[in-house]
Design a protein around this motif. Structure first.
Motif, PDB file in Angstrom:
ATOM      1  N   GLY A 399       1.265 -12.102   8.204  1.00  0.00           N
ATOM      2  CA  GLY A 399       0.221 -11.244   7.647  1.00  0.00           C
ATOM      3  C   GLY A 399       0.681  -9.807   7.496  1.00  0.00           C
ATOM      4  O   GLY A 399       0.436  -9.172   6.459  1.00  0.00           O
ATOM      5  N   PHE A 400       1.363  -9.299   8.545  1.00  0.00           N
ATOM      6  CA  PHE A 400       1.891  -7.930   8.466  1.00  0.00           C
ATOM      7  C   PHE A 400       2.908  -7.802   7.339  1.00  0.00           C
ATOM      8  O   PHE A 400       2.942  -6.796   6.621  1.00  0.00           O
ATOM      9  CB  PHE A 400       2.520  -7.520   9.796  1.00  0.00           C
ATOM     10  N   LEU A 401       3.753  -8.831   7.192  1.00  0.00           N
ATOM     11  CA  LEU A 401       4.770  -8.803   6.131  1.00  0.00           C
ATOM     12  C   LEU A 401       4.113  -8.778   4.753  1.00  0.00           C
ATOM     13  O   LEU A 401       4.510  -8.006   3.864  1.00  0.00           O
ATOM     14  CB  LEU A 401       5.684 -10.018   6.265  1.00  0.00           C
ATOM     15  N   LEU A 402       3.093  -9.613   4.567  1.00  0.00           N
ATOM     16  CA  LEU A 402       2.377  -9.632   3.284  1.00  0.00           C
ATOM     17  C   LEU A 402       1.675  -8.314   3.026  1.00  0.00           C
ATOM     18  O   LEU A 402       1.641  -7.817   1.891  1.00  0.00           O
ATOM     19  CB  LEU A 402       1.368 -10.777   3.273  1.00  0.00           C
ATOM     20  N   LEU A 403       1.113  -7.722   4.104  1.00  0.00           N
ATOM     21  CA  LEU A 403       0.432  -6.442   3.962  1.00  0.00           C
ATOM     22  C   LEU A 403       1.396  -5.344   3.529  1.00  0.00           C
ATOM     23  O   LEU A 403       1.088  -4.521   2.665  1.00  0.00           O
ATOM     24  CB  LEU A 403      -0.242  -6.073   5.281  1.00  0.00           C
ATOM     25  N   CYS A 405       4.269  -5.834   1.941  1.00  0.00           N
ATOM     26  CA  CYS A 405       4.668  -6.106   0.558  1.00  0.00           C
ATOM     27  C   CYS A 405       3.573  -5.682  -0.422  1.00  0.00           C
ATOM     28  O   CYS A 405       3.843  -5.083  -1.471  1.00  0.00           O
ATOM     29  CB  CYS A 405       4.980  -7.598   0.387  1.00  0.00           C
ATOM     30  N   TYR A 406       2.332  -6.008  -0.058  1.00  0.00           N
ATOM     31  CA  TYR A 406       1.213  -5.649  -0.929  1.00  0.00           C
ATOM     32  C   TYR A 406       1.094  -4.143  -1.072  1.00  0.00           C
ATOM     33  O   TYR A 406       0.906  -3.609  -2.177  1.00  0.00           O
ATOM     34  CB  TYR A 406      -0.071  -6.236  -0.348  1.00  0.00           C
ATOM     35  N   SER A 407       1.212  -3.441   0.065  1.00  0.00           N
ATOM     36  CA  SER A 407       1.104  -1.979   0.023  1.00  0.00           C
ATOM     37  C   SER A 407       2.207  -1.368  -0.817  1.00  0.00           C
ATOM     38  O   SER A 407       1.984  -0.447  -1.611  1.00  0.00           O
ATOM     39  CB  SER A 407       1.162  -1.419   1.453  1.00  0.00           C
ATOM     40  N   THR A 408       3.413  -1.896  -0.664  1.00  0.00           N
ATOM     41  CA  THR A 408       4.549  -1.373  -1.422  1.00  0.00           C
ATOM     42  C   THR A 408       4.370  -1.609  -2.912  1.00  0.00           C
ATOM     43  O   THR A 408       4.560  -0.710  -3.739  1.00  0.00           O
ATOM     44  CB  THR A 408       5.858  -2.038  -0.936  1.00  0.00           C
ATOM     45  N   CYS A 409       3.995  -2.826  -3.274  1.00  0.00           N
ATOM     46  CA  CYS A 409       3.830  -3.166  -4.689  1.00  0.00           C
ATOM     47  C   CYS A 409       2.687  -2.370  -5.315  1.00  0.00           C
ATOM     48  O   CYS A 409       2.801  -1.852  -6.422  1.00  0.00           O
ATOM     49  CB  CYS A 409       3.556  -4.666  -4.845  1.00  0.00           C
ATOM     50  N   MET A 414       0.413   1.905  -8.786  1.00  0.00           N
ATOM     51  CA  MET A 414      -0.430   3.086  -8.919  1.00  0.00           C
ATOM     52  C   MET A 414       0.391   4.288  -9.371  1.00  0.00           C
ATOM     53  O   MET A 414      -0.057   5.086 -10.206  1.00  0.00           O
ATOM     54  CB  MET A 414      -1.119   3.389  -7.590  1.00  0.00           C
ATOM     55  N   ASP A 415       1.612   4.400  -8.827  1.00  0.00           N
ATOM     56  CA  ASP A 415       2.487   5.501  -9.249  1.00  0.00           C
ATOM     57  C   ASP A 415       2.829   5.375 -10.723  1.00  0.00           C
ATOM     58  O   ASP A 415       2.846   6.360 -11.483  1.00  0.00           O
ATOM     59  CB  ASP A 415       3.771   5.519  -8.407  1.00  0.00           C
TER      60      ASP A 415
END
Length: 430
Positions: A399-403, A405-409, A414-415
């Motif tokens: 879950g932390f890994l997916l979070l 990855c999601y935050s990074t993507c 957004m940038d």
């Protein structure tokens, strides 16, 4: 009828009370110790269980440990246990790396770790051997007869306690004292029980028979041959191999002939597994002189343990030969139900002549595969035994890994969107 019922009730109450009292008496044989034991360890003989309350193996060992304490109650060996979660100082003092750990402390002569099968009989004999001198003298013929009835395996030096052979025997007795009993008897007494050549002679008694050491049968010097002989003869002809004692088996540098079967929860075997064991055992019983020098026979009752040895899942019952020096293993060409004493005999000869295919070994890729196999088995066992815990254990990191990855993507998207908006506004201004 009423009187009969009353008497029955009274007898039942007496039985229950007696059982409780006996249980309390037996429990009291085990001394609950603290880290103050560190200062007491050199005072007499101590047999100590280091445990943790949360350890499942420790919980299963607890009733056995009470039996050990009861069996040693009338000796000079004090049996105790220490909760290592409460007294952390003992962990570093004795270099404990896992639980349960069982150790014997002998006056100021050192400490000995128990690494064999955790049965009452094995642990009691271990403690009794270490509580006495390395070699005991026996002069009465009746005492030797009693030894034969009491101990299933012991060594006997026949002759006078002088000379190089005696010195080496005594040193080896100290080295292997934790594993077997060692005695000395005069020649006149030894002749009444054993067949041997010239004195000094050394014999081993096991399985109601005795075998004499003959240095001429070994292609090595006297010291090495006697050491190797004692190291191998301390085992029975056909032994149960466990995680606790297999490292002792590997020290023999023999081929391990292992019959793989499966015990149930009360350590019973299915009939066809029992018959398979008897067939394998019959080979070494009938061909001891032919194979005993190079092969140690045994059996394993745990499929998981058997699989971990060869890093593969095998069908049961089955037979493998494991090279304790190179860690290679061999399978017979016949299927287990097709094996016979004759085919097993031919298989042994082929292994000894190195004319059969070998698997495993000590190569880098093999070691990496072993690590992969053990990791996979551990994860599967965790999932099977407790899916809820496994879900939390594996789910949280995932879950932390997916979070992450999601935050990074999402940040990159957004940038990128912000950059696009800036370009559009810039174009409009122009």
């Amino acid at each position: 009828m009423l009187i009969s019922n009353i008497l029955t009730a009274i007898y039942s109450m007496v039985f229950i009370v007696s059982t409780i009292l006996l249980k309390d008496v037996h429990s009291s044989r085990v001394l609950e110790l603290s880290d103050g034991f560190i200062e007491m360890k050199n005072d007499g003989h101590w047999f100590i269980l280091f445990y943790a309350p949360w350890c499942g193996h420790c919980k299963r060992l607890e009733p056995i440990w009470r039996h050990v304490a009861q069996a040693l109650h009338h000796s000079d060996i004090r049996v105790g246990k220490i909760d290592c979660t409460r007294y952390k100082r003992v962990v570093s003092e004795f270099g404990l790396t896992g639980y349960p750990t069982i150790m014997f402390f002998r006056d100021r002569e050192g400490e000995f770790k128990f690494n064999s099968e955790r049965s009452t009989e094995e642990m009691v004999h271990f403690a009794k051997r270490l509580a006495r001198p390395p070699v005991q003298e026996v002069t009465d013929s009746k005492d030797i007869e009693m030894l034969k009835q009491t101990y299933k395996n012991f060594f006997m030096y026949i002759g006078k306690s002088v000379g190089h052979t005696w010195d080496l025997y005594f040193d080896l007795a100290k080295q292997y004292q934790a594993h077997s009993y060692f005695y000395i008897t005069p020649e006149i007494t030894g002749k009444q029980h054993f067949v041997f050549g010239e004195t000094p002679a050394i014999v081993v008694y096991k399985e109601e028979q005795h075998y004499s050491f003959n240095a001429e049968e070994w292609d090595m010097d006297f010291n090495t041959s006697l050491t190797q002989w004692i190291n191998t003869e301390r085992f029975d002809t056909f032994v149960k191999v466990t995680r606790s004692n297999i490292h002792h088996m590997l020290e023999t540098n023999k081929y391990l002939v292992l019959a793989l079967v499966e015990e149930n929860k009360i350590e019973k075997l299915p009939p066809h597994h029992s018959e398979f064991l008897q067939m394998v055992e019959s080979v070494i019983v009938k061909n001891r002189e032919r194979f005993h020098r190079d092969f140690q026979f045994g059996w394993i009752g745990s499929p998981d343990f058997a699989n971990s040895i060869i890093s593969s899942d095998v069908t049961l019952p089955s037979l493998i030969i494991y090279n304790s020096s190179t860690r290679h293993h061999h399978f017979p060409e016949e299927k287990p139900h097709e094996l016979s004493p004759e085919s097993i005999t031919l298989f042994l000869e082929a292994v000894r002549n190195q004319s059969v295919k070998a698997y495993g070994g000590n190569g880098v890729f093999i070691q990496m595969y072993r690590m992969y196999y053990e990791t996979k088995k551990s994860l599967v066992n965790i999932w099977v035994s407790n899916p809820a815990v496994a879900s939390v254990l594996f789910g949280l990191p995932l879950g932390f890994l997916l979070l992450i990855c999601y935050s990074t993507c999402c940040t990159d998207i957004m940038d990128a969107s912000d950059d696009d908006d800036d370009d559009v506004h810039h174009e409009k201004k122009e």
